[in-house]
Design an enzyme around this catalytic site. Structure first.
Site, mmCIF file in Angstrom:
data_model
loop_
_atom_site.group_PDB
_atom_site.id
_atom_site.type_symbol
_atom_site.label_atom_id
_atom_site.label_comp_id
_atom_site.label_asym_id
_atom_site.label_seq_id
_atom_site.Cartn_x
_atom_site.Cartn_y
_atom_site.Cartn_z
ATOM 1 N N LEU A 272 -2.181 29.266 -43.144
ATOM 2 C CA LEU A 272 -2.285 29.468 -44.588
ATOM 3 C C LEU A 272 -1.151 28.693 -45.243
ATOM 4 C CD1 LEU A 272 -2.907 33.342 -44.916
ATOM 5 C CD2 LEU A 272 -4.612 31.519 -45.008
ATOM 6 N N ASP A 273 -1.425 28.112 -46.414
ATOM 7 C CA ASP A 273 -0.369 27.438 -47.159
ATOM 8 C C ASP A 273 0.730 28.444 -47.502
ATOM 9 O OD1 ASP A 273 -1.769 25.082 -47.080
ATOM 10 O OD2 ASP A 273 -2.533 25.231 -49.131
ATOM 11 N N ARG A 274 1.907 27.942 -47.736
ATOM 12 C CA ARG A 274 3.060 28.803 -47.994
ATOM 13 C C ARG A 274 2.828 29.752 -49.163
ATOM 14 N NH1 ARG A 274 9.254 26.461 -48.337
ATOM 15 N NH2 ARG A 274 10.311 28.434 -48.766
#
Length: 333
Positions: free
Chosen positions: A165-167
């Site tokens: 998942l993106d930050r």
């Protein structure tokens, strides 16, 4: 963040941090490893890195090239596929711990993850990743979710991300406890992607058309991001309207069919409805209005994951909508 799920550790650890070892070096005794069925099929280099965390990969690869680290008594390539019963002879290792200190894990991240477990069984640990937490350490991140979980759960040395998942994205994140489950999940994502369901919630600018349920546009990575391009990799995203926020925004359910880097963010922006708070692919004016009402950060949340297990049953795991979204959803924008 779910407060009803299992906890990853007791409160007595709330001030713990990883710190550099004080010795200048560490010797790891020579050992012999016999491969069992759980590790059969793994690449030799990946197996070694999982077994010798903290040992520089360059050292392991050098020992392989020199024939000092052997498989079944013979020199082996790092891409060798292990088989059950293989015997690996590992010489004594001298590790310069001063040159490679353990990463410091922020106590705030440890506290967030202690109450973040959504599901756990013998093969999987699934958490509700907090927004703003990187999944692993990087050039500007001393420690991410993986390092924090390794700190909290040292009894799970094989714990590995099955996806990313993106930050800034919150929500369901699955980690495999065993190599066999990791290979199974990677196989699902590679060869049976229509069977695994990854659902996200997103707040997007404008009124998403009710009849636009598929965004099918190839994506290409470039140095400064991802773009829609005819010569890119195929990418498909399915979208349905969940609710309207006045006339200026829409909450949509997004299902990833493929899983390219930044796919949801680029596809929704390409469709003319960028995600609220997206500082790379979003609309600056819309973001300023959203930030004033609901606070900064991207409004993208991994809400549900459906995994077809090897036994034929579906595992369904959900993560509640982040509490910080409520102010925005209750506004008129």
């Amino acid at each position: 963040m779910s407060e009803a799920g299992p906890r990853l550790g007791g409160r007595r650890h709330s001030d713990e941090r990883s710190s550099p070892q004080r010795s200048l070096g560490q010797r790891k005794a020579a050992r012999t490893i016999t491969i069992d069925g759980e590790h059969a099929g793994r690449r030799l280099d990946k197996f070694l890195r999982s077994q010798f965390k903290g040992v520089p990969a360059g050292l392991l690869f050098r020992l392989l090239r020199q024939g000092k680290l052997r498989v079944n008594g013979r020199k082996a390539q790092q891409n060798h596929r292990l088989q059950e019963g293989d015997v690996i002879d590992v010489p004594e290792l001298h590790v310069d711990t001063a040159a490679a200190p353990r990463p410091a894990v922020p106590s705030t991240l440890l506290d967030q993850l202690r109450g973040a477990v959504l599901h756990e069984d013998d093969d999987l640990l699934i958490i509700d990743k907090p927004a703003g937490a990187a999944v692993h350490r990087g050039t500007d991140v001393s420690a991410g979710v993986v390092e924090a979980l390794q700190h909290l759960r040292p009894e799970l040395p094989e714990l590995e991300l099955s996806h990313r998942l993106d930050r800034g994205t919150s929500g369901v994140l699955a980690l495999a406890k065993t190599p066999s489950m990791l290979r199974y999940l990677h196989g699902l994502l590679r060869d049976r992607k229509h069977e695994i369901e990854r659902h996200y919630l997103a707040v997007v600018a404008g009124r998403w058309p009710a009849d636009m349920d598929i965004v099918d546009a190839p994506l290409r990575r470039e140095e400064d991001g991802v773009v829609v391009a005819a010569d890119g990799q195929s990418a498909e995203t399915r979208v349905s309207v969940k609710r309207r926020i006045g006339n200026r925004a829409t909450v949509v359910d997004v299902r990833l069919v493929t899983g390219r880097k930044h796919q949801i963010r680029v596809h929704l922006s390409h469709a003319g409805h960028p995600i609220a708070g997206d500082d790379r692919y979003g609309d600056r004016g819309f973001n300023r209005r959203v930030n004033g009402l609901g606070g900064p950060g991207i409004y993208l949340h991994a809400a549900k994951l459906v995994i077809p297990k090897p036994d034929g049953a579906d595992l369904v795991v959900t993560a509640p909508m982040p509490r910080r979204w409520k102010a925005l959803l209750n506004s008129d924008l």
